[in-house]
Design a protein around this motif. Structure first.
Motif, PDB file in Angstrom:
ATOM      1  N   LEU A 128       0.869  -1.173   0.000  1.00 14.52           N
ATOM      2  CA  LEU A 128       0.000   0.000   0.000  1.00 14.52           C
ATOM      3  C   LEU A 128       0.905   1.222   0.000  1.00 14.52           C
ATOM      4  O   LEU A 128       1.722   1.393   0.909  1.00 14.52           O
ATOM      5  N   ASP A 129       0.794   2.017  -1.036  1.00 13.87           N
ATOM      6  CA  ASP A 129       1.668   3.181  -1.219  1.00 13.87           C
ATOM      7  C   ASP A 129       3.142   2.774  -1.205  1.00 13.87           C
ATOM      8  O   ASP A 129       4.000   3.465  -0.647  1.00 13.87           O
ATOM      9  N   GLY A 130       3.428   1.613  -1.790  1.00 14.55           N
ATOM     10  CA  GLY A 130       4.803   1.159  -1.909  1.00 14.55           C
ATOM     11  C   GLY A 130       5.366   0.471  -0.681  1.00 14.55           C
ATOM     12  O   GLY A 130       6.517   0.026  -0.702  1.00 14.55           O
ATOM     13  N   GLN A 131       4.573   0.345   0.388  1.00 17.72           N
ATOM     14  CA  GLN A 131       5.033  -0.287   1.624  1.00 17.72           C
ATOM     15  C   GLN A 131       4.323  -1.624   1.827  1.00 17.72           C
ATOM     16  O   GLN A 131       3.169  -1.789   1.418  1.00 17.72           O
ATOM     17  N   PRO A 132       5.022  -2.607   2.448  1.00 17.43           N
ATOM     18  CA  PRO A 132       4.366  -3.899   2.708  1.00 17.43           C
ATOM     19  C   PRO A 132       3.065  -3.704   3.484  1.00 17.43           C
ATOM     20  O   PRO A 132       2.992  -2.893   4.411  1.00 17.43           O
ATOM     21  N   TYR A 133       2.057  -4.462   3.097  1.00 19.32           N
ATOM     22  CA  TYR A 133       0.720  -4.277   3.674  1.00 19.32           C
ATOM     23  C   TYR A 133       0.111  -5.643   3.944  1.00 19.32           C
ATOM     24  O   TYR A 133       0.040  -6.495   3.052  1.00 19.32           O
TER      25      TYR A 133
END
Length: 219
Positions: free
Chosen positions: A47-52
């Protein structure tokens, strides 16, 4: 319309809710799928380039030629934002050589908007897989043999060089011994000549040097 001056929140307080938090789903590089061998298909969610991780996911394995759904289930989480679709050896045994699709359906818990990802993979025949595996093993073995042969050649070259140096030193030693012997002979001859000369200078007692006899004194 009048502005409510006593409103306690900033105007941007609820902006985060304007954009739904829909995760991005990506299927990684799928390894070779061989009927009868277990395999894991990698999946990531961000999510937005971060692990989610706040997602609910399901996978579908289907035959695109017939549209038949062969397997379905939930991927297993392995790390933050990282999942895998684990197919057992029994499941892959049901796959004939050919092309198949894996589809991931992910729904974030903060927004009920599904995210989809689809990727194709090929199930290869067991014979082709093991032939290629055997070829790789043979190539690795040949590389190891070549390296060992090169090491042996280098060792032989060093041994030949050491032998050549030893032979050269042996020749030099022989020459040195010969020179030493000649020097000793010359020294012995020189000493003998010196002693002979010294003996000649001292002289031998001759007749002129003899003491007068008793008879000559009486005369």
């Amino acid at each position: 319309m009048n502005r409510f001056a006593d409103y306690p929140y900033e105007a941007s307080k609820w902006d985060a809710w304007l954009v739904p938090k829909v995760p991005a789903v990506q299927i990684g590089t799928i390894p070779e799928v061989v009927p009868g061998l277990a395999v894991a298909l990698p999946v990531t969610t961000t999510l937005d380039g971060q692990p989610y991780d706040s997602v609910t996911m399901n996978y579908l394995i289907s035959n695109p030629a017939t549209g038949e759904i062969l397997f379905q289930g939930a991927p297993t989480r392995t790390a933050a934002g990282t999942w895998q679709v684990a197919l057992t050896a029994e499941q892959t045994s049901a796959l004939l050589p050919g092309t198949y699709n894996v589809q991931i359906v992910a729904v974030g818990t903060e927004a009920a908007v599904p995210a989809l990802a689809t990727k194709s993979f090929v199930a290869i025949p067991q014979l082709a897989f093991f032939e290629r595996l055997l070829g790789q093993v043979q190539a690795d073995l040949q590389s190891s043999l070549d390296a060992a042969q090169q090491s042996a050649d280098d060792a032989n070259a060093r041994a030949d060089s050491a032998l050549s140096q030893a032979q050269s030193l042996s020749g030099l030693l022989t020459i040195a011994v010969g020179i030493a012997v000649v020097a000793v002979i010359i020294s012995v001859v020189s000493i003998a000549m010196i002693l002979r000369r010294m003996g000649g200078r001292g002289g031998m007692p001759g007749k002129s040097g003899e003491a007068p006899t008793k008879e000559s004194e009486e005369l």
